[in-house]
Design an enzyme around this catalytic site. Structure first.
Site, mmCIF file in Angstrom:
data_model
loop_
_atom_site.group_PDB
_atom_site.id
_atom_site.type_symbol
_atom_site.label_atom_id
_atom_site.label_comp_id
_atom_site.label_asym_id
_atom_site.label_seq_id
_atom_site.Cartn_x
_atom_site.Cartn_y
_atom_site.Cartn_z
ATOM 1 C CG HIS A 1 0.010 -2.778 -2.101
ATOM 2 N ND1 HIS A 1 1.364 -2.940 -2.276
ATOM 3 C CD2 HIS A 1 -0.493 -2.430 -3.310
ATOM 4 C CE1 HIS A 1 1.670 -2.680 -3.538
ATOM 5 N NE2 HIS A 1 0.552 -2.370 -4.193
ATOM 6 C CE LYS B 1 2.515 0.950 -5.842
ATOM 7 N NZ LYS B 1 3.368 -0.105 -6.360
ATOM 8 N N GLY C 1 5.375 -2.888 -10.362
ATOM 9 C CA GLY C 1 6.464 -1.917 -10.538
ATOM 10 C C GLY C 1 7.634 -2.434 -11.344
ATOM 11 C CB SER D 1 3.549 -3.788 -15.017
ATOM 12 O OG SER D 1 4.648 -3.765 -14.124
ATOM 13 C CG ASN E 1 -1.255 2.129 -4.429
ATOM 14 O OD1 ASN E 1 -1.059 3.079 -3.665
ATOM 15 N ND2 ASN E 1 -0.726 0.923 -4.233
ATOM 16 C CD GLU F 1 4.532 -1.306 -3.135
ATOM 17 O OE1 GLU F 1 3.962 -0.302 -2.675
ATOM 18 O OE2 GLU F 1 4.690 -1.504 -4.359
ATOM 19 C CD GLU G 1 -1.996 -4.782 -6.794
ATOM 20 O OE1 GLU G 1 -1.965 -3.927 -7.672
ATOM 21 O OE2 GLU G 1 -1.634 -4.578 -5.628
#
Ligand code: PGA
Length: 253
Positions: free
Chosen positions: A95, A12, A171, A211, A10, A97, A165
């Site tokens: 996701h 992003k 991240g 991560s 991904n 985010e 996730e």
């Protein structure tokens, strides 16, 4: 039950034509049997066509998002039919985010899963708890709720990958331990078994994200219910090849 490993990169909202050329050249030198592992790359949508032309045919190019609505007066959206038209057959959905920054609730995610299926796309549906939920002992409950929300949207489970996730691991450099990942994946598989069928639960691929790096992928991939990865930061670096390698080794188990 043999589940073909799936590994997603991904990207992003990162990169440029120049940086993608360099990364694609590096990735194209990876050797693996594409029938044993699915490797899916999700560039920012404006670069999808560019990246399709840069990567070799072993890589599957994926969208990071899909519009809840179809073609029409929906400024700024990219519809499932447009993705299909571009030969993009996979999309990420939900996701964290998007859930946290763009208001995607469980019900929006469920709608997008339905829209993707209607357009004939494959979806990697992302779920995961935030740190406060984990600390409050609510991880299993949150995961069940997130899975139950989109189950009614699916009629063809062969088109679904579930990405677990944990939000606190995305991240942050704080990876879930292999046991934490395994335990969450078991909860997700059990939820599918109880609410869809045991055959679907055995067949559906559940991948871990948060991560993942070259340094931790082998021990995570050794867990029986970790069928691959969704990778952010490390997918922008040459170490992504090592993560593909961990999935290749898993395919041989
Ligand atoms: P990360 O991101 O690998 O950078 O933690 C994972 C993801 O957001 O899918």
């Amino acid at each position: 039950m043999v589940r073909r490993p799936w590994v997603g990169g991904n990207w992003k909202c990162n990169g440029s034509i120049a940086s993608m050329k360099v990364l694609a050249e590096e990735l194209n030198s990876t050797e693996w049997d594409a029938s044993s592992v699915d490797v899916v790359i999700a560039p920012p949508s404006v670069y999808v066509v560019t990246v399709q032309s840069l990567l070799n045919e072993k890589f599957i190019v994926c969208s990071q998002n899909i519009s809840l609505t179809g073609n029409g007066a929906y400024t700024g959206e990219v519809s499932g039919d447009m993705l299909k038209d571009l030969d993009v057959h996979w999309t990420l959905i939900g996701h964290s985010e998007r859930r946290q920054r763009y208001g995607e609730t469980n019900s929006v995610v469920a709608g997008k899963v339905k829209t993707a299926e209607a357009s004939g796309l494959y979806s990697a549906v992302c779920i995961g708890e935030v740190l406060e939920e984990r600390e409050a002992g609510k991880t299993d409950e949150v995961l069940k709720e997130q899975v139950l929300a989109f189950i009614p949207s699916v009629s063809d489970w062969s088109r679904i990958v579930i990405a677990y996730e944990p939000v606190w691991a995305i991240g942050t450099g704080k990876v879930a331990t292999p046991d934490q990942a395994q335990s969450a994946h078991e909860v997700i598989r059990a939820t599918i078994a109880e609410n869809v069928s045991s055959d679907v639960a055995q067949a559906v691929r559940i991948v871990y994200g948060g991560s993942v790096t070259a340094a931790n992928c082998d021990e995570l991939a050794a867990k029986p219910d970790v069928d691959g990865f969704l990778v952010g930061g490390a997918s922008l670096k040459p170490e992504f090849k090592k993560i593909i390698g961990a999935c290749v080794n898993r395919a041989k188990l």
